[in-house]
Write a protein that holds these residues in place. Structure first.
Motif, PDB file in Angstrom:
ATOM      1  N   ALA A 448     -52.431  49.243  34.988  1.00  0.00           N
ATOM      2  CA  ALA A 448     -53.239  48.169  34.412  1.00  0.00           C
ATOM      3  C   ALA A 448     -53.756  47.325  35.564  1.00  0.00           C
ATOM      4  N   THR A 449     -54.930  46.701  35.353  1.00  0.00           N
ATOM      5  CA  THR A 449     -55.517  45.860  36.414  1.00  0.00           C
ATOM      6  C   THR A 449     -55.983  44.546  35.822  1.00  0.00           C
ATOM      7  N   TYR A 450     -55.950  43.535  36.704  1.00  0.00           N
ATOM      8  CA  TYR A 450     -56.477  42.216  36.371  1.00  0.00           C
ATOM      9  C   TYR A 450     -57.837  42.097  37.054  1.00  0.00           C
ATOM     10  N   PRO A 451     -58.844  41.602  36.385  1.00  0.00           N
ATOM     11  CA  PRO A 451     -58.883  41.089  35.002  1.00  0.00           C
ATOM     12  C   PRO A 451     -59.364  42.119  33.984  1.00  0.00           C
ATOM     13  N   THR A 452     -59.511  43.403  34.401  1.00  0.00           N
ATOM     14  CA  THR A 452     -60.103  44.410  33.502  1.00  0.00           C
ATOM     15  C   THR A 452     -59.284  44.615  32.245  1.00  0.00           C
ATOM     16  N   ASP A 453     -57.941  44.738  32.438  1.00  0.00           N
ATOM     17  CA  ASP A 453     -57.080  45.102  31.310  1.00  0.00           C
ATOM     18  C   ASP A 453     -56.309  43.917  30.735  1.00  0.00           C
ATOM     19  N   ALA A 454     -56.255  42.837  31.465  1.00  0.00           N
ATOM     20  CA  ALA A 454     -55.496  41.679  30.974  1.00  0.00           C
ATOM     21  C   ALA A 454     -55.954  40.443  31.730  1.00  0.00           C
ATOM     22  N   ALA A 455     -55.862  39.288  31.051  1.00  0.00           N
ATOM     23  CA  ALA A 455     -56.323  38.045  31.660  1.00  0.00           C
ATOM     24  C   ALA A 455     -55.168  37.157  32.113  1.00  0.00           C
ATOM     25  N   THR A 456     -53.921  37.524  31.741  1.00  0.00           N
ATOM     26  CA  THR A 456     -52.766  36.693  32.102  1.00  0.00           C
ATOM     27  C   THR A 456     -51.661  37.580  32.659  1.00  0.00           C
ATOM     28  N   THR A 457     -50.694  36.912  33.274  1.00  0.00           N
ATOM     29  CA  THR A 457     -49.550  37.649  33.824  1.00  0.00           C
ATOM     30  C   THR A 457     -48.807  38.370  32.709  1.00  0.00           C
ATOM     31  N   LYS A 458     -48.551  37.680  31.630  1.00  0.00           N
ATOM     32  CA  LYS A 458     -47.793  38.282  30.543  1.00  0.00           C
ATOM     33  C   LYS A 458     -48.527  39.475  29.934  1.00  0.00           C
ATOM     34  N   THR A 459     -49.811  39.326  29.697  1.00  0.00           N
ATOM     35  CA  THR A 459     -50.555  40.431  29.073  1.00  0.00           C
ATOM     36  C   THR A 459     -50.749  41.589  30.037  1.00  0.00           C
ATOM     37  N   LEU A 460     -50.756  41.304  31.359  1.00  0.00           N
ATOM     38  CA  LEU A 460     -50.866  42.405  32.328  1.00  0.00           C
ATOM     39  C   LEU A 460     -49.587  43.241  32.306  1.00  0.00           C
ATOM     40  N   PHE A 461     -48.434  42.578  32.231  1.00  0.00           N
ATOM     41  CA  PHE A 461     -47.177  43.306  32.083  1.00  0.00           C
ATOM     42  C   PHE A 461     -47.212  44.175  30.813  1.00  0.00           C
ATOM     43  N   GLN A 462     -47.646  43.553  29.733  1.00  0.00           N
ATOM     44  CA  GLN A 462     -47.668  44.280  28.454  1.00  0.00           C
ATOM     45  C   GLN A 462     -48.614  45.474  28.501  1.00  0.00           C
ATOM     46  N   ALA A 463     -49.750  45.314  29.157  1.00  0.00           N
ATOM     47  CA  ALA A 463     -50.723  46.415  29.236  1.00  0.00           C
ATOM     48  C   ALA A 463     -50.167  47.571  30.045  1.00  0.00           C
ATOM     49  N   ALA A 464     -49.541  47.283  31.182  1.00  0.00           N
ATOM     50  CA  ALA A 464     -48.969  48.345  32.012  1.00  0.00           C
ATOM     51  C   ALA A 464     -47.815  49.027  31.293  1.00  0.00           C
ATOM     52  N   ASP A 465     -46.987  48.247  30.608  1.00  0.00           N
ATOM     53  CA  ASP A 465     -45.842  48.812  29.883  1.00  0.00           C
ATOM     54  C   ASP A 465     -46.318  49.710  28.743  1.00  0.00           C
ATOM     55  N   GLN A 466     -47.381  49.285  28.036  1.00  0.00           N
ATOM     56  CA  GLN A 466     -47.912  50.108  26.953  1.00  0.00           C
ATOM     57  C   GLN A 466     -48.515  51.402  27.487  1.00  0.00           C
ATOM     58  N   ALA A 467     -49.190  51.315  28.658  1.00  0.00           N
ATOM     59  CA  ALA A 467     -49.748  52.530  29.266  1.00  0.00           C
ATOM     60  C   ALA A 467     -48.633  53.481  29.667  1.00  0.00           C
ATOM     61  N   LEU A 468     -47.506  52.943  30.193  1.00  0.00           N
ATOM     62  CA  LEU A 468     -46.360  53.786  30.558  1.00  0.00           C
ATOM     63  C   LEU A 468     -45.808  54.471  29.311  1.00  0.00           C
ATOM     64  N   TYR A 469     -45.681  53.710  28.226  1.00  0.00           N
ATOM     65  CA  TYR A 469     -45.154  54.290  26.995  1.00  0.00           C
ATOM     66  C   TYR A 469     -46.034  55.456  26.517  1.00  0.00           C
ATOM     67  N   THR A 470     -47.351  55.279  26.645  1.00  0.00           N
ATOM     68  CA  THR A 470     -48.273  56.345  26.235  1.00  0.00           C
ATOM     69  C   THR A 470     -48.107  57.581  27.106  1.00  0.00           C
ATOM     70  N   ALA A 471     -47.917  57.358  28.448  1.00  0.00           N
ATOM     71  CA  ALA A 471     -47.726  58.497  29.366  1.00  0.00           C
ATOM     72  C   ALA A 471     -46.488  59.286  28.977  1.00  0.00           C
ATOM     73  N   LYS A 472     -45.447  58.632  28.596  1.00  0.00           N
ATOM     74  CA  LYS A 472     -44.214  59.318  28.232  1.00  0.00           C
ATOM     75  C   LYS A 472     -44.409  60.048  26.890  1.00  0.00           C
ATOM     76  N   GLN A 473     -45.171  59.400  25.993  1.00  0.00           N
ATOM     77  CA  GLN A 473     -45.429  60.029  24.706  1.00  0.00           C
ATOM     78  C   GLN A 473     -46.269  61.287  24.857  1.00  0.00           C
ATOM     79  N   GLN A 474     -47.100  61.316  25.870  1.00  0.00           N
ATOM     80  CA  GLN A 474     -47.991  62.452  26.081  1.00  0.00           C
ATOM     81  C   GLN A 474     -47.352  63.568  26.894  1.00  0.00           C
ATOM     82  N   GLY A 475     -46.078  63.432  27.225  1.00  0.00           N
ATOM     83  CA  GLY A 475     -45.382  64.544  27.879  1.00  0.00           C
ATOM     84  C   GLY A 475     -44.722  64.228  29.202  1.00  0.00           C
TER      85      GLY A 475
END
Length: 497
Positions: A448-475
């Motif tokens: 995840a990148t700031y400001p493309t994917d999130a505008a705050t510290t908290k939402t940037l953490f959440q965006a990266a964590d959600q992307a990680l979860y998707t990577a694991k779900q995809q194999g």
């Protein structure tokens, strides 16, 4: 008769004889008158001499009373037998013995010098003056006063002569230097203690000119232990100036703090680094103050080696911000660093990348080989990641087998490329397991990148964590990008603190 032979006339002879008798009477009267006058003159001279002697005796008596008796120094005279003939008031005050106790006998010496051997030594010095005509100056003796106290007297003595030039005795002038000697002894003891203190200081004391070179005028022996240089190397800059060994990055700070303290009229205390003679840096704590001596401005103070304390502080700082197992930054430090980076990014309009990493099937490693093996894998993985990132990037252990990387001034493309490179590198690198054959592991990564994917510290953490979860779900063993956030007003990012 002679006149009768010369003069025949009886009448004339009678007159001549009468004139002769008259001349004899006149001559006798004149002689008597002259004798009486001479005796009168002698009597007058004797009277004048007696008056002069009485005046001289009165003057001498006054001199004795006003000068000798009232003198602040002990004055006494001795005859040829060593008996006291003069004993002034100062002698009475110093010894406690009155004049009537000591005049015209020698027992005072037994009182003043009760030790026979010491008294004999004093007698020998008196005999040297009487027999060998030695003049004594600065001779010291210890006397026992009447009250039992011991006093130190310094003497100046010499012979006394009568009007015929014969030795008549001795005169001695003594000064009570007991307090002076005690003060002198105390001063010597303080100087000894100070020298011992200076020699055993865990640093060095100094006095230097208040100028840029810090030209030393005094340096204690602790200088050699602290700097590796001899104290005389710095005195008057014989070999080098003290300012030259202050770390170049600290010189401005030191000068500013000293100048500020002087302007505020207070002592200064500062920590900085100096360069030891063998090349390593030494942390010192210095406390000092300005001083003016005879119109010259100095700095005086002490420097103490605090290198060990600094090492402990740095170790504690690292313990506070580092993960004890991997040596990576811990979660708390990751959040603080990300807060700071996003604030800077917002101010200067640049991007920040965040990679979230999870070890695939890490639980199975612990189950098969034990937790020590799992720890070994995490440490090797951490070292491998550190080798691949820039010096400006931050790697942290967020918790368990989850790691995160903060990439200042990296956009989505840069962050994705690094994530894919890391994913491939880990998959190709065997991990060493103590007591077992090497194993292979894989990682999943969310980007995840700031400001493309999130505008705050908290939402940037959440965006990266959600992307990680998707990577694991995809194999697993893959990189997944966060979904770009909807348009925002680019307000300053909020902090997680």
């Amino acid at each position: 008769m002679v006149l009768g032979a010369w003069i025949q006339d009886s009448e004339l002879l009678r007159h001549a004889q009468l004139g002769k008798d008259l001349v004899f009477v006149l001559a006798s009267a004149l002689a008597l008158l002259m004798l009486l006058r001479h005796n009168h003159q002698r009597h007058s001279e004797h009277r004048l001499q007696d008056a002069a002697q009485r005046t001289e005796l009165r003057v001498l008596s006054q001199f004795r009373e006003s000068i000798i008796d009232n003198a602040h120094v002990w004055i006494n005279t001795l005859d040829q037998h060593g008996q006291v003939t003069v004993w002034n008031q100062a002698a009475e005050r110093i010894t406690g013995y009155g004049r009537e106790e000591v005049l015209n006998h020698r027992r005072i010496w037994e009182w003043l010098y009760p030790d026979p051997d010491y008294r004999a030594w004093v007698y020998s010095r008196v005999d040297d003056m009487l027999v060998r005509d030695q003049v004594v100056s600065g001779f010291e003796s210890r006397i026992h006063a009447k009250d039992g106290t011991i006093k130190i007297i310094t003497w100046n003595s010499g012979r006394l002569y009568d009007e015929q030039g014969k030795i008549n005795g001795l005169i001695a002038i003594g000064r009570d230097v007991t307090e002076h000697k005690c003060a002198e002894k105390a001063l010597i003891e303080r100087e000894r203690q100070l020298a011992t203190l200076m020699a055993n200081l865990p640093g060095m004391a100094y006095r230097c000119h208040d100028e840029p070179l810090w030209t030393m005028k005094f340096v204690s022996q602790g200088c050699q232990r602290l700097t590796g240089h001899q104290p005389e190397d710095f005195v008057d800059n014989q070999r080098l100036s003290f300012a030259s060994i202050i770390h170049k990055d600290d010189r401005e700070q030191v000068a500013s703090e000293v100048a500020l303290a002087q302007a505020e009229g207070r002592p200064f205390a500062i920590e900085y680094r100096i360069r030891h003679q063998d090349g390593h840096d030494v942390w010192v704590w210095e406390q000092g103050q300005a001083a003016e001596i005879d119109g010259t401005h100095f700095l005086e103070g002490i420097l103490i080696d605090i290198s060990e304390r600094k090492r402990m502080e740095q170790a504690l700082e690292q313990m506070a911000i580092r993960d004890p197992l991997t040596g990576l930054y811990n979660r708390r430090e990751l959040e603080q660093q990300l807060n700071a980076e996003l604030a800077s990014a917002h101010r200067y309009q640049h991007t920040v990348g965040l990679i979230w990493i999870d070890v695939d099937h890490f639980k199975s490693v612990n189950d098969r080989f034990g937790h020590l093996a799992g720890d070994a894998v995490l440490c090797q993985l951490s070292g491998l990641l550190q080798e691949q990132v820039r010096a400006a990037d931050y790697i942290a252990r967020y918790g368990g087998e989850e790691l995160a990387i903060v990439l200042p001034e990296s956009d989505t493309r840069d962050t994705q490329q690094l994530a894919e490179r890391l994913c491939e590198k880990v998959a190709r690198t065997p991990m060493q397991i103590p007591g077992h054959a090497p194993i292979s592991i894989t990682i999943s990564l969310g980007v995840a990148t700031y400001p493309t994917d999130a505008a705050t510290t908290k939402t940037l953490f959440q965006a990266a964590d959600q992307a990680l979860y998707t990577a694991k779900q995809q194999g697993r063993n893959r990189v997944h990008l966060a979904t770009p956030a909807p348009p925002h007003d680019h307000q300053p990012p909020e902090s997680l603190a």
